[in-house]
Design an enzyme around this catalytic site. Structure first.
Site, short mmCIF file in Angstrom:
data_model
loop_
_atom_site.label_atom_id
_atom_site.label_comp_id
_atom_site.label_asym_id
_atom_site.label_seq_id
_atom_site.Cartn_x
_atom_site.Cartn_y
_atom_site.Cartn_z
N GLY A 155 0.79 -1.22 0.00
CA GLY A 155 0.00 0.00 0.00
C GLY A 155 0.82 1.26 0.00
N GLY A 159 2.34 2.49 -2.92
CA GLY A 159 2.48 3.03 -4.26
C GLY A 159 3.70 2.53 -4.99
CB SER A 203 2.94 -4.05 -3.34
OG SER A 203 1.71 -3.38 -3.07
CG ASP A 239 2.04 -0.17 -11.37
OD1 ASP A 239 2.72 0.74 -11.85
OD2 ASP A 239 1.28 -0.02 -10.39
CE1 TYR A 273 -5.07 5.22 -11.10
CE2 TYR A 273 -6.85 3.66 -11.44
CZ TYR A 273 -5.65 4.21 -11.84
OH TYR A 273 -5.05 3.77 -12.99
#
Length: 342
Positions: A77, A79, A82, A128, A178
């Protein structure tokens, strides 16, 4: 060079997915029937694993039954991708266990993104998963998210380091903010008649929002600054790649700083702690550039600093932002598998 490690007892005959997470002091355990479609009782952390298994089964045409143990030194958590790291690690593990070698990197990336969309209910982008799959030592990754084309860009100046600073303010992309911003940008793109803001130049956007007498009531609140951030951020990404290719680190750092200001003022996804950390970095001699990283609303900032100034930066952050913790790193390799000793 932070890692997400997965240890495995191996393929089982129980027709179950057994998961143990060692992220907390007391390990979390969860068993999931391989053929089940129920998610109601699946804890969020386990959904990432279950989702990847389900997507892997479709792409690989392979029924999965396996016991998995997870361990990590990557802050949750914060950023730092993960979730994507976990997804790609599990997918890589399954490829190795079942000796699957015919899935392309792009299909793997898409499958991991789909797992997060459907099973964790997070409308994340694909960046990511890209870097977790295709990261390379001493290279950045330039990604076109419209076409899924990518380019590895040299990023291995030995005189520089990346300092990652965790504010310890947890962020949750599934929390709604988001998703709201993404929906806003999609609405603006639709009003412009394009599929995404990646097709829009800043002068087009300005013209679109500056027509006298136009009614924008059908668009979400703060549509202009939100979309302006996205359009200008894409321009900064293109310029940043050009800077790395040309070796213009000074301008690259300036683009990092401009990115943070836009994230704070236009996209409004920073927080007090992130802004404080970045300001301390900006005020430290030897810092090339600094900005928040990840989805925002907490999490981490990343600072590009000259190696000789690393200690001074860490000392200032420790003194002026005592709630934070930092570590230094360089660009490293993406996910890969290795055999553990018996």
């Amino acid at each position: 060079k932070q890692w997400y490690q997965r240890r495995v007892r191996g393929i089982t005959e129980k027709d179950e997915i057994g998961i143990v997470s060692c992220a907390d002091v007391t390990p979390n355990r969860f068993q999931y029937k391989s053929g089940s479609t129920e998610l109601e009782d699946v804890p969020l952390w386990a959904r990432y694993v279950v989702g990847v298994v389900k997507c892997f089964e479709v792409v690989a045409d392979q029924r999965v039954s396996v016991d998995v143990a997870l361990a990590s030194n990557l802050p949750m958590g914060a950023g730092l991708s993960s979730s994507a790291s976990l997804e790609v690690a599990v997918f890589s593990l399954l490829e190795g266990l079942y000796n699957v070698t015919n899935i392309s990197k792009i299909d793997k990336i898409k499958a991991c993104q789909k797992a997060e969309h459907i099973f964790a209910n997070v409308p994340c982008g694909i960046m990511d998963q890209f870097i977790a799959t295709l990261g390379d030592v001493d290279h950045a990754l330039f990604i076109n998210c419209e076409t899924n084309d990518y380019e590895k860009v040299p990023f291995g100046d030995e005189s520089l380091l990346l300092v990652v600073t965790d504010t310890h303010k947890k962020h949750e992309l599934a929390g709604g903010e988001y998703a709201k911003r993404r929906a806003t940008c999609e609405a603006v793109a639709k009003s412009l008649g394009v599929s995404s803001l990646g097709e829009v130049k800043i002068d087009q956007l300005v013209k679109h929002f500056c027509v006298p007498g136009s009614d924008y009531s059908h668009l979400p609140h703060k549509s202009y600054p939100r979309s302006r951030h996205v359009v200008t951020e894409i321009q900064r990404a293109v310029k940043a790649k050009e800077c790395l290719v040309a070796g213009d680190i000074r301008l690259f750092g300036q683009l990092m700083n401009e990115s943070h200001k836009s994230l704070a003022d236009d996209y409004q996804v920073t927080c007090t702690e992130l802004d404080e950390v970045v300001q301390v970095a900006w005020d430290t001699e030897g810092v090339v550039g600094s900005r928040m990283t990840g989805g925002g609303f907490g999490g981490c900032a990343i600072t590009l600093v000259k190696r000789h100034a690393e200690q001074a930066l860490l000392e200032r952050l420790n003194k002026l932002c005592p709630y934070s913790s930092s570590f230094s790193t360089t660009a490293g390799r993406g996910a890969y598998s290795w055999d553990l000793p018996a």
